[in-house]
Design an enzyme around this catalytic site. Sequence first.
Site: not given
Lengths: 437, 437
Positions: A259, A262, A327-328, A361, A420
């Site tokens: 991770q 990145h 996220e993960h 991934d 209406h």
Amino acid sequence: MAIWLEQASDDFEAKFSAFLSTKREVSEDVNVVVRAIIDDVRARGDAALLEYSARFDGIDLGETGIRVSDADVDAAVAETDPKVLDALKFAAERIERHHARQMPKDDIYEDAIGVGLGSRWTAIDAVGLYVPGGTASYPSSVLMNAVPAKVAGVPRLVMVVPANGGRINPAVLAAARIAGVSEIYRIGGAQAIAALAYGTETIAPVAKIVGPGNAYVAAAKRHVFGTVGIDMIAGPSEVLVIADRENDPDWLAADLLAQAEHDEGAQSILVTDDAELGRAVEAAVERQLKTLSRSQTAAASWRDFGAIILVPDLKACLPLANRIAAEHLELAVADPDALLPGIRNAGAIFVGRHTPEVIGDYVGGSNHVLPTARSARFSSGLSVLDFVKRTSILRLGPDQLRQLAPAAITLAQSEGLDAHARSVAIRLNAFPDSDGG
Amino acid sequence: MAIWLEQASDDFEAKFSAFLSTKREVSEDVNVVVRAIIDDVRARGDAALLEYSARFDGIDLGETGIRVSDADVDAAVAETDPKVLDALKFAAERIERHHARQMPKDDIYEDAIGVGLGSRWTAIDAVGLYVPGGTASYPSSVLMNAVPAKVAGVPRLVMVVPANGGRINPAVLAAARIAGVSEIYRIGGAQAIAALAYGTETIAPVAKIVGPGNAYVAAAKRHVFGTVGIDMIAGPSEVLVIADRENDPDWLAADLLAQAEHDEGAQSILVTDDAELGRAVEAAVERQLKTLSRSQTAAASWRDFGAIILVPDLKACLPLANRIAAEHLELAVADPDALLPGIRNAGAIFVGRHTPEVIGDYVGGSNHVLPTARSARFSSGLSVLDFVKRTSILRLGPDQLRQLAPAAITLAQSEGLDAHARSVAIRLNAFPDSDGG
């Protein structure tokens, strides 16, 4: 050195709250520049694209053309390592099979009084896919964005990718071919987003834009939102690893670093009930860091945003995990099913010691475009649903209208909306020729 | 007088394109003001809410309290016409029944090689619902936003509504009670959005904010997007009526005016293959306009944005309808099913002469929060899906990992991500104690 937090300590809540609200993104204020670029592309079309591509990407689109030709893609495919091509095809097939299950079904039915109700799903007519240039130009991301669009039935799928210094990563073009992208243009930045949203002489506009990008791309997507749809604005990646003592520290360290490599803003968090494991993982991270080609990035991420959180027992970490909304999330524990139901907020969960996040991934089949920066509290990863839209359908005959009319008229009148009320009331005196629907 | 367009005329495409791109919204640039308000609420919390509410709503929250008490709601219910209460309950039940069918199902399965894959849906923990004050304070909108959230299982549903001059429409509070709203605060504007997103001493933050509002509210929602989720930014309402000659012009005129009375920026469009019907509807609109309490608004909308489009035959209008991508589309024709499959872009379709759009506003059961301003090309009306999020799940054992590893390692290496490759490769030399997941 990542920070250590101990749930049992008195100041944990304060420290954890501060940790949660740490901003990991440099938010450059690029709005003024981006707005000018968008306005310019709207006004001057292709001419503006040529100018910005010369300035930012160092490429003369007048020479190469704006569109990447089929022959260009053929050449890129030929240039790509066959082993990589095979891996991309393998991944694409798994992604396609999983995403096919996500296609929502129409639901058209009659209720007890004969009112026809329905939800009908249709694919978006045209979708744009942004692919970054340079080192962040990942063929796997092309698959993750394009395959679900194709599964949804999007007839026109347009990719844009900047040709930095004239070059596009051939594997990215190969991935586009494998995924069935319809058109590719060698443009990037805010100018590419503007071209997709508003169109130019060469590029017909799309209805939605997806895909990751830098601060300029993100700002441009925010600007054109409304004119077109956009996906989420992705932030730096993150992983939360929940681990018991029975783990190999080297496996966990590798996951944390996968991770961290990145992006300097990426975040890797280990939660464990075993201080010794925590220390062993920390040592393993330091050891492995030395051997990585992207060790500088990974080291900065681990130093600035990495964390090891010590909890008295693993069940106690569930509320923390839900606040982090990673996220993960990896469950590297002997009995992951004991924790799984308690996790409400996470983009994706990787269950058991043999499911490293990296499988997701690339080849797991599930999507790797996932909500970052705690947005798993309210949003989901990319799916087929992002490429379809629902039209609701209502169908009444005279009988049904008579039954629903009184309440509708009462509510319209109470809201002060005369027209209406009339639109319903006028139909109650049905005339003979009007039963055609 | 609305404009007339004829598809058969030479300049139709140019005129139609111009018509499509007409902006119907005054986009006030309120960003600077809104950002200051948001920053202030983040910094000063309740104190800022008190100040803004005094200034903008003319109410002393120090006296009334920020929170609307249960007793306040009891009083509002008692004050509401029982007929209106019954109509609200009737509507809420129909909305609930329809939306219950939208709840997505978990999908957890094993693929051919034994990889566990899954999509798991969970409700968002806390949702904020903005309700405008003044004349646009519609109890029906409370139901349309709150009921799907409750169906989704949102445990905490927080409503904010400004008490202009100290007063909140009692029917709005009654609707909140019927829908099961958990907390109500008498605040509005950008300050209410800030309070929902960041929290104050009195108000705990939520994870997503839905509901319509003015330019300040819309800008505030854009600002907090990312920190929390938001629904679409709604623009002025619109209806497209596709009608054959067999219609009562008065029915159609009433439908067009029901849309026009909402807002000067609303848009009502009639498409017909019969010029005579077009003229008759136009005359009926002029007649009916005189009797409306909101005739000024409706007249301005019809004058500035209304249109009658004459087409050679009704099938020919489908491409136009798809480009217009109307929020509401009525098929007032003898054989609506001949046209229905050809309509790809529409928020909601009202099928047949006895299904006036107004039924969908109140009691049809479907949602009246629908995509405006052509956004039905890429987005959908509000549904249960807006109140849930999906977590994807991946589960491998050693065997599955061995089968997926080679392609994952190849792709990681081709993307230059060493730590990714190692995270998979390191697990291939499995050691005896590590098969716990």
